[in-house]
Design an enzyme around this catalytic site. Structure first.
Site, PDB file in Angstrom:
ATOM      1  N   ARG A  64      -5.602  -6.534 -46.982  1.00  0.00           N
ATOM      2  CA  ARG A  64      -5.211  -7.919 -46.672  1.00  0.00           C
ATOM      3  C   ARG A  64      -3.682  -8.057 -46.651  1.00  0.00           C
ATOM      4  O   ARG A  64      -3.076  -8.093 -45.592  1.00  0.00           O
ATOM      5  CB  ARG A  64      -5.869  -8.879 -47.702  1.00  0.00           C
ATOM      6  CG  ARG A  64      -5.854 -10.334 -47.291  1.00  0.00           C
ATOM      7  CD  ARG A  64      -4.521 -11.025 -47.486  1.00  0.00           C
ATOM      8  NE  ARG A  64      -4.034 -10.991 -48.867  1.00  0.00           N
ATOM      9  CZ  ARG A  64      -2.813 -11.385 -49.209  1.00  0.00           C
ATOM     10  NH1 ARG A  64      -1.973 -11.839 -48.305  1.00  0.00           N
ATOM     11  NH2 ARG A  64      -2.405 -11.312 -50.470  1.00  0.00           N
ATOM     12  N   ASP A  65      -3.052  -8.088 -47.821  1.00  0.00           N
ATOM     13  CA  ASP A  65      -1.592  -8.265 -47.852  1.00  0.00           C
ATOM     14  C   ASP A  65      -0.922  -7.094 -47.139  1.00  0.00           C
ATOM     15  O   ASP A  65       0.078  -7.259 -46.441  1.00  0.00           O
ATOM     16  CB  ASP A  65      -1.110  -8.344 -49.313  1.00  0.00           C
ATOM     17  CG  ASP A  65       0.194  -9.099 -49.471  1.00  0.00           C
ATOM     18  OD1 ASP A  65       0.868  -9.341 -48.460  1.00  0.00           O
ATOM     19  OD2 ASP A  65       0.543  -9.455 -50.605  1.00  0.00           O
ATOM     20  N   HIS A 100       1.510 -10.294 -59.301  1.00  0.00           N
ATOM     21  CA  HIS A 100       1.507  -9.780 -57.915  1.00  0.00           C
ATOM     22  C   HIS A 100       2.960  -9.539 -57.534  1.00  0.00           C
ATOM     23  O   HIS A 100       3.724 -10.492 -57.375  1.00  0.00           O
ATOM     24  CB  HIS A 100       0.845 -10.848 -57.029  1.00  0.00           C
ATOM     25  CG  HIS A 100       0.836 -10.578 -55.565  1.00  0.00           C
ATOM     26  ND1 HIS A 100      -0.326 -10.316 -54.868  1.00  0.00           N
ATOM     27  CD2 HIS A 100       1.824 -10.570 -54.632  1.00  0.00           C
ATOM     28  CE1 HIS A 100      -0.059 -10.160 -53.574  1.00  0.00           C
ATOM     29  NE2 HIS A 100       1.249 -10.323 -53.408  1.00  0.00           N
ATOM     30  N   HIS A 124       5.963  -7.717 -55.112  1.00  0.00           N
ATOM     31  CA  HIS A 124       6.431  -6.977 -53.947  1.00  0.00           C
ATOM     32  C   HIS A 124       7.653  -6.175 -54.379  1.00  0.00           C
ATOM     33  O   HIS A 124       8.287  -6.487 -55.397  1.00  0.00           O
ATOM     34  CB  HIS A 124       6.753  -7.944 -52.797  1.00  0.00           C
ATOM     35  CG  HIS A 124       5.510  -8.483 -52.137  1.00  0.00           C
ATOM     36  ND1 HIS A 124       5.067  -8.046 -50.922  1.00  0.00           N
ATOM     37  CD2 HIS A 124       4.596  -9.392 -52.557  1.00  0.00           C
ATOM     38  CE1 HIS A 124       3.938  -8.672 -50.593  1.00  0.00           C
ATOM     39  NE2 HIS A 124       3.630  -9.503 -51.571  1.00  0.00           N
ATOM     40  N   CYS A 149       4.530 -10.662 -46.281  1.00  0.00           N
ATOM     41  CA  CYS A 149       3.964 -11.917 -45.795  1.00  0.00           C
ATOM     42  C   CYS A 149       4.685 -12.275 -44.496  1.00  0.00           C
ATOM     43  O   CYS A 149       5.919 -12.249 -44.440  1.00  0.00           O
ATOM     44  CB  CYS A 149       4.168 -13.014 -46.840  1.00  0.00           C
ATOM     45  SG  CYS A 149       3.665 -14.639 -46.259  1.00  0.00           S
ATOM     46  N   ASN A 189       3.966  -4.590 -51.065  1.00  0.00           N
ATOM     47  CA  ASN A 189       3.570  -4.798 -52.456  1.00  0.00           C
ATOM     48  C   ASN A 189       3.883  -3.536 -53.249  1.00  0.00           C
ATOM     49  O   ASN A 189       4.056  -2.461 -52.691  1.00  0.00           O
ATOM     50  CB  ASN A 189       2.052  -5.005 -52.535  1.00  0.00           C
ATOM     51  CG  ASN A 189       1.629  -6.280 -51.884  1.00  0.00           C
ATOM     52  OD1 ASN A 189       1.621  -6.390 -50.666  1.00  0.00           O
ATOM     53  ND2 ASN A 189       1.277  -7.264 -52.684  1.00  0.00           N
TER      54      ASN A 189
HETATM   55  P1  HMG Z   1      -2.526 -25.949 -39.399  1.00  0.00           P
HETATM   56  O1  HMG Z   1      -2.080 -25.583 -38.023  1.00  0.00           O
HETATM   57  O2  HMG Z   1      -1.787 -27.012 -40.130  1.00  0.00           O
HETATM   58  O3  HMG Z   1      -4.107 -26.258 -39.500  1.00  0.00           O
HETATM   59  O4  HMG Z   1      -2.500 -24.620 -40.253  1.00  0.00           O
HETATM   60  P2  HMG Z   1      -5.064 -27.207 -38.708  1.00  0.00           P
HETATM   61  O5  HMG Z   1      -6.096 -27.621 -39.668  1.00  0.00           O
HETATM   62  O6  HMG Z   1      -4.282 -28.235 -37.943  1.00  0.00           O
HETATM   63  O7  HMG Z   1      -5.758 -26.191 -37.680  1.00  0.00           O
HETATM   64  C1  HMG Z   1      -5.042 -25.597 -36.601  1.00  0.00           C
HETATM   65  C2  HMG Z   1      -5.970 -24.600 -35.920  1.00  0.00           C
HETATM   66  O8  HMG Z   1      -6.306 -23.536 -36.817  1.00  0.00           O
HETATM   67  C3  HMG Z   1      -7.301 -25.222 -35.477  1.00  0.00           C
HETATM   68  O9  HMG Z   1      -7.722 -24.482 -34.342  1.00  0.00           O
HETATM   69  C4  HMG Z   1      -8.212 -24.875 -36.634  1.00  0.00           C
HETATM   70  O10 HMG Z   1      -9.565 -24.822 -36.272  1.00  0.00           O
HETATM   71  C5  HMG Z   1      -7.718 -23.504 -37.002  1.00  0.00           C
HETATM   72  P3  HMG Z   1      -7.572 -25.128 -32.855  1.00  0.00           P
HETATM   73  O11 HMG Z   1      -8.312 -26.421 -32.914  1.00  0.00           O
HETATM   74  O12 HMG Z   1      -6.065 -25.337 -32.668  1.00  0.00           O
HETATM   75  O13 HMG Z   1      -8.155 -24.078 -31.987  1.00  0.00           O
HETATM   76  N1  HMG Z   1      -7.977 -23.184 -38.423  1.00  0.00           N
HETATM   77  C6  HMG Z   1      -8.608 -22.078 -38.833  1.00  0.00           C
HETATM   78  N2  HMG Z   1      -9.135 -21.039 -38.168  1.00  0.00           N
HETATM   79  C7  HMG Z   1      -9.730 -20.076 -38.906  1.00  0.00           C
HETATM   80  N3  HMG Z   1      -9.771 -20.085 -40.266  1.00  0.00           N
HETATM   81  C8  HMG Z   1      -9.246 -21.118 -40.945  1.00  0.00           C
HETATM   82  C9  HMG Z   1      -8.644 -22.162 -40.231  1.00  0.00           C
HETATM   83  N4  HMG Z   1      -8.041 -23.302 -40.610  1.00  0.00           N
HETATM   84  C10 HMG Z   1      -7.650 -23.923 -39.483  1.00  0.00           C
HETATM   85  N5  HMG Z   1      -9.303 -21.107 -42.286  1.00  0.00           N
HETATM   86  C11 HMG Z   1      -3.418 -23.255 -42.010  1.00  0.00           C
HETATM   87  C12 HMG Z   1      -2.870 -24.616 -41.620  1.00  0.00           C
HETATM   88  C13 HMG Z   1      -3.505 -23.207 -43.504  1.00  0.00           C
HETATM   89  C14 HMG Z   1      -4.766 -23.055 -41.365  1.00  0.00           C
HETATM   90  C15 HMG Z   1      -2.431 -22.185 -41.474  1.00  0.00           C
HETATM   91  O14 HMG Z   1      -1.152 -22.508 -41.892  1.00  0.00           O
HETATM   92  C16 HMG Z   1      -2.773 -20.792 -41.934  1.00  0.00           C
HETATM   93  O15 HMG Z   1      -3.786 -20.217 -41.547  1.00  0.00           O
HETATM   94  N6  HMG Z   1      -1.900 -20.192 -42.792  1.00  0.00           N
HETATM   95  C17 HMG Z   1      -2.171 -18.900 -43.363  1.00  0.00           C
HETATM   96  C18 HMG Z   1      -0.886 -18.186 -43.596  1.00  0.00           C
HETATM   97  C19 HMG Z   1      -1.158 -16.854 -44.238  1.00  0.00           C
HETATM   98  O16 HMG Z   1      -2.251 -16.309 -44.161  1.00  0.00           O
HETATM   99  N7  HMG Z   1      -0.104 -16.287 -44.888  1.00  0.00           N
HETATM  100  C20 HMG Z   1      -0.221 -15.016 -45.518  1.00  0.00           C
HETATM  101  C21 HMG Z   1      -1.098 -15.040 -46.732  1.00  0.00           C
HETATM  102  S1  HMG Z   1      -0.290 -15.682 -48.179  1.00  0.00           S
HETATM  103  C22 HMG Z   1       0.572 -14.346 -48.817  1.00  0.00           C
HETATM  104  O17 HMG Z   1       0.652 -13.313 -48.208  1.00  0.00           O
HETATM  105  C23 HMG Z   1       1.107 -14.467 -50.208  1.00  0.00           C
HETATM  106  C24 HMG Z   1       0.280 -13.697 -51.253  1.00  0.00           C
HETATM  107  O18 HMG Z   1       0.214 -12.323 -50.943  1.00  0.00           O
HETATM  108  C25 HMG Z   1       0.942 -13.859 -52.615  1.00  0.00           C
HETATM  109  C26 HMG Z   1       2.441 -13.599 -52.517  1.00  0.00           C
HETATM  110  O19 HMG Z   1       2.880 -12.466 -52.264  1.00  0.00           O
HETATM  111  O20 HMG Z   1       3.138 -14.605 -52.648  1.00  0.00           O
HETATM  112  C27 HMG Z   1      -1.127 -14.258 -51.361  1.00  0.00           C
HETATM  113 MG    MG Z   2       1.824 -10.909 -51.324  1.00  0.00          MG
END
Ligand code: HMG
Ligand code: MG
Length: 308
Positions: free
Chosen positions: A15-16, A207, A209, A240, A249
């Site tokens: 994933r990450d 967690h 990095h 990310c 990480n």
């Molecule tokens: P948004 O654009 O504000 O959401 O994004 P929305 O509700 O307006 O939806 C926009 C579109 O996305 C729509 O599709 C939804 O259906 C679709 P459209 O009508 O335009 O075709 N949608 C989805 N599709 C599939 N699965 C879903 C989903 N939700 C909405 N769950 C949202 C808001 C949260 C969805 C967006 O910002 C997003 O997906 N962000 C994810 C970012 C991400 O994954 N970042 C990396 C992970 S975090 C990380 O790495 C940190 C971590 O490792 C810890 C650390 O190191 O800090 C965990």
């Molecule tokens: Mg991370």
């Protein structure tokens, strides 16, 4: 402080590790990575994310990965779910654990999940309720707990505040994350001292990095605070997409080498992890970022050549 006898690693490589890859990684490679990790003894595996494919295209095949990864007893497969839509997909995929991910800075929350911290907690509430109803373990990540790429310094009080909100949602585990790898050992101890005043030790994980090369030292600093749950990523893969410049990480091989050297059990097969780290790095066309992994692999190669 006595070190724990046993540590629990959540492998976040699939994933990450892969979410930030610029080139599409074939679904079959992701599945094989998961299978190899499970064969190496991984019992907590973060396999993929049910997030918007527009935001993170690399995770668009989440359902296919989940459908193919073989289930084993005592193995917990987790997935990221930012909202109810993600949760529903996770439930359908048979995930054992869902991860909600918030941030300790407003700026990062906006960049990563397109909403404020308060709005994110509102969105997580139905996910938390649904997880409870369906008997699915709930974990939270608190990103940018040691520094934010947009805001800079992050007050420890803000980290504790978000961690408490996650606890109040009923999270089983709260991961305190150094998203951009800027933390140092003393900073880590200050953060965990404060977090542990509010949150039970058994609920807290770390967690890290490795952007500034501090991640293994930070694992040790956390162990000295009593922390015994860590996320790590095979071959040090990761980053990310919304934290540009942040590298991978902490490498699983490096953490396991540290832990085994301290006499702390992990249940993991370091040799098999090293082979997996070398294998995935080859698939991605670059050298592994794990120092221990590369050293052990070189020793194995030299031994094999001497025997040939
Ligand atoms: P948004 O654009 O504000 O959401 O994004 P929305 O509700 O307006 O939806 C926009 C579109 O996305 C729509 O599709 C939804 O259906 C679709 P459209 O009508 O335009 O075709 N949608 C989805 N599709 C599939 N699965 C879903 C989903 N939700 C909405 N769950 C949202 C808001 C949260 C969805 C967006 O910002 C997003 O997906 N962000 C994810 C970012 C991400 O994954 N970042 C990396 C992970 S975090 C990380 O790495 C940190 C971590 O490792 C810890 C650390 O190191 O800090 C965990
Ligand atoms: Mg991370």
């Amino acid at each position: 402080m006595k070190l724990p006898q046993r540590a629990y690693l959540t492998e976040v490589g699939p994933r990450d590790g892969l979410q930030n890859e610029a080139q599409p990684v074939p679904t079959a490679t992701k599945i094989e990575l998961c299978e190899r990790l499970l064969a190496a003894g991984v019992r907590q595996l973060e396999a993929t994310s049910f997030v918007s494919p527009k935001w993170v295209p690399q995770m668009a095949d989440a359902a296919d990965v989940m459908a193919a990864v073989g289930r084993r007893p005592k193995v917990r497969i987790s997935v990221l779910t930012p909202n109810r839509k993600g949760f529903d997909a996770a439930l359908a995929s048979g995930a054992d654990e869902v991860v909600i991910f918030g941030a300790a800075s407003e700026a990062f929350s906006m960049r990563n999940i397109n909403c404020s911290i308060a709005e994110s907690i509102e969105r997580f509430a139905p996910v938390a309720a649904a997880a409870r109803e369906n008997g699915i373990r709930l974990r939270a990540a608190v990103s940018v707990a040691f520094g934010c790429p947009y805001q800079g310094e992050v007050p420890i009080a803000d980290v504790v505040d978000v961690a408490k909100r996650m606890r109040d949602l009923g999270c089983d585990e709260i991961g305190i994350a150094d998203t951009i790898g800027v933390g140092t050992a003393s900073h880590v101890q200050h953060v965990f001292d404060s977090v542990l005043r509010e949150i039970e030790l058994d609920q807290v994980s770390a967690h890290f990095h490795d952007t500034y090369g501090q991640a293994v030292a930070n694992v040790l600093a956390s162990l000295q605070c009593g922390i015994y749950r860590f996320d790590s990523s095979i071959a040090g893969l990761g980053g990310c997409p919304y934290a540009k410049g942040a590298t991978g990480n902490v490498a699983t091989e490096d953490v396991v080498y540290l832990l085994h050297g301290l006499g702390i059990e992990t249940g993991l097969d370091l040799d098999a992890l090293v082979d997996t780290g070398q294998w995935i790095s080859m698939q991605l066309g670059r050298a592994s970022a794990s120092r221990a992994g590369n050293a052990i692999a070189a020793r194995k190669r030299a031994k094999a050549e001497a025997a040939a």
